[in-house]
Every structure is written in structure tokens, then in C-alpha cells.
Design a protein around this motif. Sequence first.
Motif, mmCIF file in Angstrom:
data_model
loop_
_atom_site.group_PDB
_atom_site.id
_atom_site.type_symbol
_atom_site.label_atom_id
_atom_site.label_comp_id
_atom_site.label_asym_id
_atom_site.label_seq_id
_atom_site.Cartn_x
_atom_site.Cartn_y
_atom_site.Cartn_z
ATOM 1 N N LEU A 25 41.621 -5.704 21.782
ATOM 2 C CA LEU A 25 40.638 -5.207 22.841
ATOM 3 C C LEU A 25 41.075 -4.443 23.602
ATOM 4 O O LEU A 25 42.014 -4.240 23.903
ATOM 5 C CB LEU A 25 40.506 -6.875 23.643
ATOM 6 C CG LEU A 25 39.590 -6.697 24.742
ATOM 7 C CD1 LEU A 25 38.640 -8.216 24.660
ATOM 8 C CD2 LEU A 25 40.141 -6.677 26.015
ATOM 9 N N SER A 33 37.052 -6.700 30.962
ATOM 10 C CA SER A 33 37.950 -6.771 29.826
ATOM 11 C C SER A 33 38.890 -8.020 29.886
ATOM 12 O O SER A 33 39.546 -8.508 29.236
ATOM 13 C CB SER A 33 38.649 -5.233 29.835
ATOM 14 O OG SER A 33 39.698 -5.043 30.839
ATOM 15 N N ALA A 36 37.344 -11.061 29.177
ATOM 16 C CA ALA A 36 37.045 -11.128 27.613
ATOM 17 C C ALA A 36 38.298 -11.239 26.972
ATOM 18 O O ALA A 36 38.398 -12.474 25.902
ATOM 19 C CB ALA A 36 36.460 -9.766 27.130
ATOM 20 N N LEU A 37 39.367 -10.887 27.391
ATOM 21 C CA LEU A 37 40.891 -11.229 26.840
ATOM 22 C C LEU A 37 40.999 -12.502 27.050
ATOM 23 O O LEU A 37 41.551 -13.155 26.018
ATOM 24 C CB LEU A 37 41.904 -10.380 27.660
ATOM 25 C CG LEU A 37 43.223 -10.473 26.770
ATOM 26 C CD1 LEU A 37 43.358 -9.827 25.582
ATOM 27 C CD2 LEU A 37 44.250 -9.627 27.673
ATOM 28 N N VAL A 47 44.506 -12.297 19.145
ATOM 29 C CA VAL A 47 43.810 -10.909 19.961
ATOM 30 C C VAL A 47 44.942 -10.464 20.578
ATOM 31 O O VAL A 47 46.183 -10.924 21.088
ATOM 32 C CB VAL A 47 43.001 -11.194 21.043
ATOM 33 C CG1 VAL A 47 43.598 -12.363 21.676
ATOM 34 C CG2 VAL A 47 42.141 -10.100 21.687
ATOM 35 N N ALA A 49 45.822 -6.585 23.303
ATOM 36 C CA ALA A 49 45.382 -5.756 24.141
ATOM 37 C C ALA A 49 45.815 -4.311 24.107
ATOM 38 O O ALA A 49 46.827 -4.063 23.809
ATOM 39 C CB ALA A 49 45.464 -6.074 25.828
ATOM 40 N N ALA A 121 37.514 -4.761 20.165
ATOM 41 C CA ALA A 121 36.684 -5.608 20.955
ATOM 42 C C ALA A 121 36.786 -4.553 22.264
ATOM 43 O O ALA A 121 37.688 -3.916 22.603
ATOM 44 C CB ALA A 121 37.529 -6.970 21.296
ATOM 45 N N LYS A 122 35.348 -5.005 23.091
ATOM 46 C CA LYS A 122 35.189 -4.620 24.262
ATOM 47 C C LYS A 122 34.672 -5.249 25.258
ATOM 48 O O LYS A 122 34.143 -6.408 24.991
ATOM 49 C CB LYS A 122 34.134 -3.387 24.230
ATOM 50 C CG LYS A 122 34.635 -2.041 23.249
ATOM 51 C CD LYS A 122 33.640 -1.075 23.046
ATOM 52 C CE LYS A 122 33.308 -0.354 24.603
ATOM 53 N NZ LYS A 122 32.169 0.574 24.425
ATOM 54 N N GLY A 123 34.909 -5.186 26.522
ATOM 55 C CA GLY A 123 34.392 -6.043 27.653
ATOM 56 C C GLY A 123 33.186 -5.890 28.179
ATOM 57 O O GLY A 123 32.720 -6.251 29.207
ATOM 58 N N ARG A 156 31.783 -7.769 21.142
ATOM 59 C CA ARG A 156 31.651 -7.510 22.374
ATOM 60 C C ARG A 156 31.393 -9.075 22.949
ATOM 61 O O ARG A 156 30.120 -9.430 23.036
ATOM 62 C CB ARG A 156 30.522 -6.669 22.914
ATOM 63 C CG ARG A 156 30.751 -5.309 22.441
ATOM 64 C CD ARG A 156 29.701 -4.164 23.083
ATOM 65 N NE ARG A 156 28.484 -4.369 22.250
ATOM 66 C CZ ARG A 156 27.266 -4.088 22.619
ATOM 67 N NH1 ARG A 156 27.099 -3.131 23.692
ATOM 68 N NH2 ARG A 156 26.141 -4.415 21.899
#
Length: 260
Positions: A25, A33, A36-37, A47, A49, A121-123, A156
Motif C-alpha cells: 500500500l 492511506s 486503508a492500511l 499488507v 506499507a 494498493a492506494k488510499g 483501492r
Amino acid sequence: MLKDAIREIRRFGEETGIIEKKVLLLFSGGKDSSLALYILKEAGYDVSALTFFHKWSWPEVIKWGMKFTKSLGVEHYLVDLTEGLRRVSIGRKGPICVHCKKIMLWNAKWFALNNGFEILAKGDNANDKIVGTLLDQCPGDIRLCEIPKIGIPIFRPLIKYKAIEVEEMAKEARIEPYRMYEHGRRKQWREGCPLQYIDEDARITEELMDLAFRINYEVSKIARKFKVRVSVRVPSFEVMCWNCNEKVLEEVKSIVNRET
């Protein structure tokens, strides 16, 4: 809402099979973000970062982000983009964020592929959707998009939630990112880095990048003290402020006067 979001993202991951894959991510340390994480971790994803930084990044935000990922037990990679940003930005006109985002996406793609990650992945939230962009034209569920040009699927998890819903879920999760009290370039409070305040018609130089950091770092101290949002464009030295009074403007102008 937060529990529902976690359950939904877990369900989506199980249906698509991505919950079994390694996810990387893009983590700025902002509210989107960070949430999302948090959701991906709570939903059981594998996941990690990835934070990009450069010599003009806010150091406090990076430190907060490192503490946050540690609290989640998430592996956190930091990559220095200073040289790449210099190379693609100096001599060109702004906004510098356009140049920086290209560097970040390119580096994120190759970092992911070279380190065994299968999903990027993106926030992004629903307010970030832009008509015509490739990610928002994907067939099926736009949360997961495969674009051959990018070369790695983009996930996303927040794209169907509005900014106000993200705000509510972040409060529920007790996520409080470090704020620099920037003005932001839009009404929606979107912090980033001081380089976004280089005037769009200015030819970018390293001296101008240094000035944007130096003056806005000092101004952020004033903004935090008075709990207002202030930033200064350079080299025009235009002061942008939300809810400022004369006392705030007086102190900000004293910083500007030292630089002119």
C-alpha cells in the motif's frame, strides 16, 4: 461503519483471491492511506506499507507514519526519491505534484514487482475519482483494476466511500495523523508536502524547492499555534489562509519578510 467496511473488504478479498496475495500500500501518513492500511490489516490481508520521501518532505509526518505502522505490526518500507524528483522537475514548470506522482507510481510498480508483491494498493476515496481516468473506467468493480500499461493490479479499498465517510471511520479507528496545518490546494483539506506551493507558472529550481520548504515549515509552526490553516506560495509569496485573523497574518508576514 468501520466494522462493516472491514467485513466487506475481507469478503471482496476472498471472492477475488487477493486476500491470499502480498499487497503493497502506498502510504503517505495521511488519513486516507492510514485508514486503508488499518482496514486491510484488520481484514486479514498480507499488507505492507511503502512511503516515498525526499529532502523536502515533512519530517514529523514521516515519524508519525513510522509509529503508526509499528503499532499495526505492518512492515514499512521507506524510499528516498530526492534524486529522481530533482531530475524530472528542475527546469520545468509546475505543478510539481504532477512530476512527483509519475515518479512515485513508476517506482512503486518496480519496487512491488522486485520484492514479491502482487497487488499495489492506494488510499483513494470516492471524492478522488476523476472522469476519464483509466482506474475509474475499469470493467466490473473499480476497487480492483488491472491496466497493462501499469503492469500490476491496483486495489483501492476506500474508492466507494466518500471523504466524509472516511473521516467518520478514521475517528472510529482513532486514527489521528500528524497535521502540518497546511492550507492545501483545494477546499478539501489535503496535506502533502511544501513543494505543492511552488507557483504553477514558475520555472522549478532547487533553490525554489528549498525556499518552499523553508518558509512553509516556519509558517506551519504559526498555523499549529493558532489552529488555522496557512501556506505561502513561492516565489509570489501569496499567503493562503483559512480562518486567519490579523494576528496570524502579521506573524506569517514577518516570516515572508525575512525571505524577501
